[in-house]
Design a protein around this motif. Structure first.
Motif, PDB file in Angstrom:
ATOM      1  N   VAL A  66       0.842  -1.205   0.000  1.00 12.89           N
ATOM      2  CA  VAL A  66       0.000   0.000   0.000  1.00 12.89           C
ATOM      3  C   VAL A  66       0.875   1.252   0.000  1.00 12.89           C
ATOM      4  O   VAL A  66       0.653   2.196  -0.771  1.00 12.89           O
ATOM      5  CB  VAL A  66      -0.950   0.006   1.213  1.00 12.89           C
ATOM      6  CG1 VAL A  66      -1.625   1.371   1.365  1.00 12.89           C
ATOM      7  CG2 VAL A  66      -1.996  -1.092   1.067  1.00 12.89           C
ATOM      8  N   LYS A  83      -7.328   6.046   6.801  1.00 11.01           N
ATOM      9  CA  LYS A  83      -8.527   5.748   6.011  1.00 11.01           C
ATOM     10  C   LYS A  83      -8.746   4.244   5.891  1.00 11.01           C
ATOM     11  O   LYS A  83      -9.864   3.778   5.692  1.00 11.01           O
ATOM     12  CB  LYS A  83      -8.405   6.371   4.622  1.00 11.01           C
ATOM     13  CG  LYS A  83      -8.439   7.890   4.624  1.00 11.01           C
ATOM     14  CD  LYS A  83      -8.236   8.442   3.226  1.00 11.01           C
ATOM     15  CE  LYS A  83      -8.204   9.973   3.244  1.00 11.01           C
ATOM     16  NZ  LYS A  83      -7.943  10.531   1.889  1.00 11.01           N
ATOM     17  N   LEU A  84      -7.640   3.484   6.011  1.00 12.88           N
ATOM     18  CA  LEU A  84      -7.715   2.023   5.958  1.00 12.88           C
ATOM     19  C   LEU A  84      -7.832   1.424   7.359  1.00 12.88           C
ATOM     20  O   LEU A  84      -7.650   0.222   7.554  1.00 12.88           O
ATOM     21  CB  LEU A  84      -6.471   1.464   5.248  1.00 12.88           C
ATOM     22  CG  LEU A  84      -6.265   1.922   3.805  1.00 12.88           C
ATOM     23  CD1 LEU A  84      -4.930   1.422   3.272  1.00 12.88           C
ATOM     24  CD2 LEU A  84      -7.406   1.432   2.919  1.00 12.88           C
TER      25      LEU A  84
END
Length: 272
Positions: free
Chosen positions: A150, A173-174
């Motif tokens: 990521v 956000k993850l």
């Protein structure tokens, strides 16, 4: 976040950076004590040893590197000389050459020097692209490699360099908050700024003239060798349901690199 917690995070981050700088200085100091033997010195050293002795020492070097590679830790020449080669220093170039040949012929791996200043080695796949096993980063087999994938994707899509705040905000956000302990990764910030940096997957560099001090991330030397940017672009296309060619800059970078690699391989083949 309370003022005390912010202060704790700053102190922890500063300590991590000091430890990283100390680690790099130690690398340079230890390797400076080793002088690469000349060809004549190597030859004289080999004359004093039996073939069995050289083979045994080569096998020990191969085993040492394989153990380090399980944790994706780059191997320093200084450590090889100090902990494995020891009294065989005068024949080190011959031993490392034989170890490289063993990795290629037996394991289908290539021992590559990723840092010529500090003389650090990593193992990379040496098989043809059409038959090669995917690298651990390209096909993450565990959550930690997934986390790295990521981060590398964000860096690549943003032009190769990103401020650390962008990485932290993306991870939040993850639902991976660098300010909180994660059940899978533990101390997320330490994994990213210390472990991935030591493994040479990431570079974590201070941005000059920033107050308060800020840092930025880049791909590390190991990522350049192990990770397919074409695959990252394909992954992003699937994620956003877009044609990879819509990211013109990244698409051009991927295909110009592929063309250069193909041309280099062709040139090497013609010289054989």
């Amino acid at each position: 976040m309370t003022q005390r917690k912010r202060l704790s995070n700053v102190q922890s981050s500063s300590q991590s950076k000091r430890q990283s700088n100390s680690f790099m200085t130690q690398e340079e100091d230890e390797d400076a004590t080793f002088t690469q033997p000349s060809t004549s010195q190597v030859q004289r050293g080999l004359e004093k040893l039996t073939p069995a002795q050289v083979d045994q020492k080569t096998a020990e070097v191969v085993q040492y590197i394989l153990v380090k590679d399980q944790k994706k830790i780059p191997v320093r020449r200084a450590d090889l000389v100090k902990h494995v080669v020891k009294d065989y220093r005068t024949v080190y170039p011959e031993i490392i050459k034989r170890a490289m040949r063993t990795f290629e012929q037996v394991f289908g791996l290539k021992l590559v020097e990723i840092d010529s200043k500090n003389h650090m080695y990593v193992l990379v796949n040496n098989l043809d692209a059409s038959t090669a096993r995917p690298s651990p980063v390209e096909r993450p087999s565990n959550p930690k490699m997934g986390l790295l994938f990521v981060i590398l994707s964000v860096i690549f899509m943003k032009g190769g360099v990103v401020r650390e705040n962008l990485i932290w905000n993306t991870l939040k956000k993850l639902r991976v908050d660098p300010g909180q302990r994660h059940e899978e990764f533990g101390d997320v910030r330490k994994v990213i700024t210390d472990e991935f940096v030591r493994q040479r997957y990431l570079e974590y560099v201070r941005i000059p003239h920033t107050e308060p001090v800020e840092y930025e991330f880049r791909w590390g030397q190991r990522s350049d060798m192990e990770v397919s940017k074409a695959q990252i672009l394909e992954f992003m296309g699937q994620l956003h349901e877009q044609d990879p060619r819509s990211w013109t800059q990244q698409y051009r970078e991927v295909h110009s690199a592929a063309a250069a690699s193909s041309s280099q391989a062709s040139s090497s083949s013609n010289h054989r």
